[in-house]
Design a protein around this motif. Sequence first.
Motif, mmCIF file in Angstrom:
data_model
loop_
_atom_site.group_PDB
_atom_site.id
_atom_site.type_symbol
_atom_site.label_atom_id
_atom_site.label_comp_id
_atom_site.label_asym_id
_atom_site.label_seq_id
_atom_site.Cartn_x
_atom_site.Cartn_y
_atom_site.Cartn_z
ATOM 1 N N SER A 1 -86.123 -10.826 31.375
ATOM 2 C CA SER A 1 -84.749 -11.225 31.680
ATOM 3 C C SER A 1 -84.372 -12.587 31.095
ATOM 4 O O SER A 1 -83.286 -12.721 30.510
ATOM 5 N N LEU B 1 -74.422 5.889 36.936
ATOM 6 C CA LEU B 1 -73.987 4.574 36.469
ATOM 7 C C LEU B 1 -74.549 4.243 35.091
ATOM 8 O O LEU B 1 -73.924 3.524 34.321
ATOM 9 N N TYR B 2 -75.738 4.758 34.796
ATOM 10 C CA TYR B 2 -76.392 4.449 33.521
ATOM 11 C C TYR B 2 -76.275 5.584 32.511
ATOM 12 O O TYR B 2 -76.907 5.535 31.464
ATOM 13 N N SER C 1 -76.027 -9.305 30.493
ATOM 14 C CA SER C 1 -75.897 -8.206 31.450
ATOM 15 C C SER C 1 -77.177 -7.388 31.578
ATOM 16 O O SER C 1 -77.321 -6.620 32.522
ATOM 17 N N TRP C 2 -78.122 -7.554 30.647
ATOM 18 C CA TRP C 2 -79.352 -6.768 30.706
ATOM 19 C C TRP C 2 -80.087 -7.014 32.012
ATOM 20 O O TRP C 2 -80.557 -6.074 32.659
ATOM 21 N N SER D 1 -80.346 -4.160 39.032
ATOM 22 C CA SER D 1 -79.686 -3.225 39.949
ATOM 23 C C SER D 1 -80.357 -1.856 39.899
ATOM 24 O O SER D 1 -80.451 -1.161 40.917
ATOM 25 N N SER D 2 -80.852 -1.475 38.736
ATOM 26 C CA SER D 2 -81.577 -0.219 38.626
ATOM 27 C C SER D 2 -82.864 -0.263 39.450
ATOM 28 O O SER D 2 -83.213 0.706 40.132
ATOM 29 N N ILE E 1 -78.868 -8.000 34.860
ATOM 30 C CA ILE E 1 -78.104 -7.442 35.982
ATOM 31 C C ILE E 1 -78.313 -5.935 36.057
ATOM 32 O O ILE E 1 -78.578 -5.389 37.120
ATOM 33 N N TRP E 2 -78.183 -5.257 34.918
ATOM 34 C CA TRP E 2 -78.337 -3.803 34.906
ATOM 35 C C TRP E 2 -79.750 -3.380 35.261
ATOM 36 O O TRP E 2 -79.948 -2.463 36.069
ATOM 37 N N SER E 3 -80.748 -4.035 34.688
ATOM 38 C CA SER E 3 -82.124 -3.654 34.995
ATOM 39 C C SER E 3 -82.475 -4.019 36.435
ATOM 40 O O SER E 3 -83.169 -3.266 37.116
ATOM 41 N N THR F 1 -89.287 -6.717 34.054
ATOM 42 C CA THR F 1 -87.900 -7.175 34.179
ATOM 43 C C THR F 1 -87.868 -8.681 34.419
ATOM 44 O O THR F 1 -87.074 -9.404 33.803
ATOM 45 N N SER G 1 -77.338 6.225 40.781
ATOM 46 C CA SER G 1 -77.931 5.298 39.808
ATOM 47 C C SER G 1 -77.932 5.916 38.415
ATOM 48 O O SER G 1 -77.575 5.263 37.435
#
Length: 166
Positions: free
Chosen positions: A81, A141-142, A91-92, A98-99, A94-96, A77, A138
Motif C-alpha cells: 500500500s 463492487l469489483y 485508491s489501490w 475494503s476487499s 482503499i480498494w484492497s 496489502t 464484494s
Amino acid sequence: MEQHTQDHTQQHETGHLKLPPYSALPELENFLDENLGHKVPKIPEHWRKAIAKIGPWIVLIALVFSLPIVFAAIGLTAFFSPFAAMGGAYSWGIWSGSSLVALVASLILEVLALPYLFKLKKEGWAYLFYATLLTLVSYMLYFNFGGILGSIISLYIIFQIKNQYK
C-alpha cells in the motif's frame, strides 16, 4: 389474549410467505427463496440431505485452507500500500483494504455458522446466507464476474437445502 413466545416456531408475516424471526433481510430472503428455491429445477431430496450433512465439513475445510491466504493477503496489502501510494495509485490501498474487510467479515460469519450448521439449525443457514451475500456484494463492487457467478450458484445451493435446517 394468548401470549406468543419468541422462539424459532414463531413466524412473522412478510408478503405472502412466512419467515422466521431470525431473518434480518426478510424481503430479500423471500425473493431469493421464491426464485432460487421454488422456480428453478430442484436438487433431489436425497442430495439436499447429503449436502446439508457434509456442508459444515466443507465450510470448515475451506476456512482452514483460507486462513493462510487471508494472512498473506493482509501482509501483502500492508506491505504494498505505501508503494502504491508513492506511485500515485492512492485508491489501490482503499480498494484492497475494503476487499480484505469484506473477506474477513465473510469468514467470521462462516465461523459463526459452523456450530449451528453441524446441528442443522436455521441460524447456521442464516449466517451462511449472510456470508454469501456479503461475498456477492464484494464481487459486484469489483466486477469479478467469476465470483458473481460462483456466489449465485452458492445461493442456489443454499436455498435448495434451506428446508433441511430447523
